[in-house]
Design a protein around this motif. Sequence first.
Motif, PDB file in Angstrom:
ATOM      1  N   UNK A  49       0.813  -1.223   0.000  1.00 34.12           N
ATOM      2  CA  UNK A  49       0.000   0.000   0.000  1.00 34.12           C
ATOM      3  C   UNK A  49       0.843   1.268   0.000  1.00 34.12           C
ATOM      4  N   UNK A  50       2.149   1.135   0.102  1.00 29.60           N
ATOM      5  CA  UNK A  50       3.011   2.320   0.178  1.00 29.60           C
ATOM      6  C   UNK A  50       2.946   3.126  -1.119  1.00 29.60           C
ATOM      7  N   UNK A  51       3.234   4.412  -1.041  1.00 34.78           N
ATOM      8  CA  UNK A  51       3.212   5.242  -2.257  1.00 34.78           C
ATOM      9  C   UNK A  51       4.148   4.725  -3.357  1.00 34.78           C
ATOM     10  N   UNK A  52       5.295   4.218  -2.986  1.00 33.02           N
ATOM     11  CA  UNK A  52       6.238   3.702  -3.984  1.00 33.02           C
ATOM     12  C   UNK A  52       5.649   2.495  -4.699  1.00 33.02           C
ATOM     13  N   UNK A  53       5.060   1.579  -3.945  1.00 32.06           N
ATOM     14  CA  UNK A  53       4.448   0.395  -4.556  1.00 32.06           C
ATOM     15  C   UNK A  53       3.281   0.794  -5.441  1.00 32.06           C
ATOM     16  N   UNK A  54       2.483   1.753  -5.011  1.00 27.54           N
ATOM     17  CA  UNK A  54       1.348   2.185  -5.823  1.00 27.54           C
ATOM     18  C   UNK A  54       1.825   2.816  -7.126  1.00 27.54           C
ATOM     19  N   UNK A  55       2.900   3.580  -7.069  1.00 25.35           N
ATOM     20  CA  UNK A  55       3.463   4.170  -8.291  1.00 25.35           C
ATOM     21  C   UNK A  55       3.974   3.075  -9.213  1.00 25.35           C
ATOM     22  N   UNK A  56       4.640   2.062  -8.655  1.00 23.91           N
ATOM     23  CA  UNK A  56       5.123   0.936  -9.464  1.00 23.91           C
ATOM     24  C   UNK A  56       3.970   0.197 -10.132  1.00 23.91           C
ATOM     25  N   UNK A  57       2.864   0.060  -9.431  1.00 25.48           N
ATOM     26  CA  UNK A  57       1.703  -0.600 -10.028  1.00 25.48           C
ATOM     27  C   UNK A  57       1.165   0.197 -11.211  1.00 25.48           C
ATOM     28  N   UNK A  58       1.193   1.511 -11.098  1.00 24.83           N
ATOM     29  CA  UNK A  58       0.694   2.372 -12.173  1.00 24.83           C
ATOM     30  C   UNK A  58       1.632   2.372 -13.385  1.00 24.83           C
ATOM     31  N   UNK A  59       2.929   2.317 -13.126  1.00 22.29           N
ATOM     32  CA  UNK A  59       3.906   2.439 -14.216  1.00 22.29           C
ATOM     33  C   UNK A  59       4.482   1.107 -14.649  1.00 22.29           C
ATOM     34  N   UNK A  60       4.080   0.042 -14.003  1.00 19.22           N
ATOM     35  CA  UNK A  60       4.650  -1.275 -14.330  1.00 19.22           C
ATOM     36  C   UNK A  60       6.056  -1.440 -13.805  1.00 19.22           C
TER      37      UNK A  60
END
Length: 66
Positions: A49-60
């Motif tokens: 749920x961290x911001x970094x993980x969420x960004x990775x999910x959005x950008x692959x």
Amino acid sequence: MVVGLGNDELGYLMSREDYEREKFSYERSMCVSKHAGEQVKSELLRMHRSPVAQQDLKTGGSESAK
């Protein structure tokens, strides 16, 4: 920590319910604690749920690879 778990560093990670079941006596003997499974699960969910993980999910994952 995830790499250590991937290499069987901690043995078995069990739910508290399974830890108490007699049929899992061997696995229980190889488990660090009755709370280890829930603690690792909770931490992995927090990391997901961290911001970094969420960004990775959005950008692959392409942003964190730079």
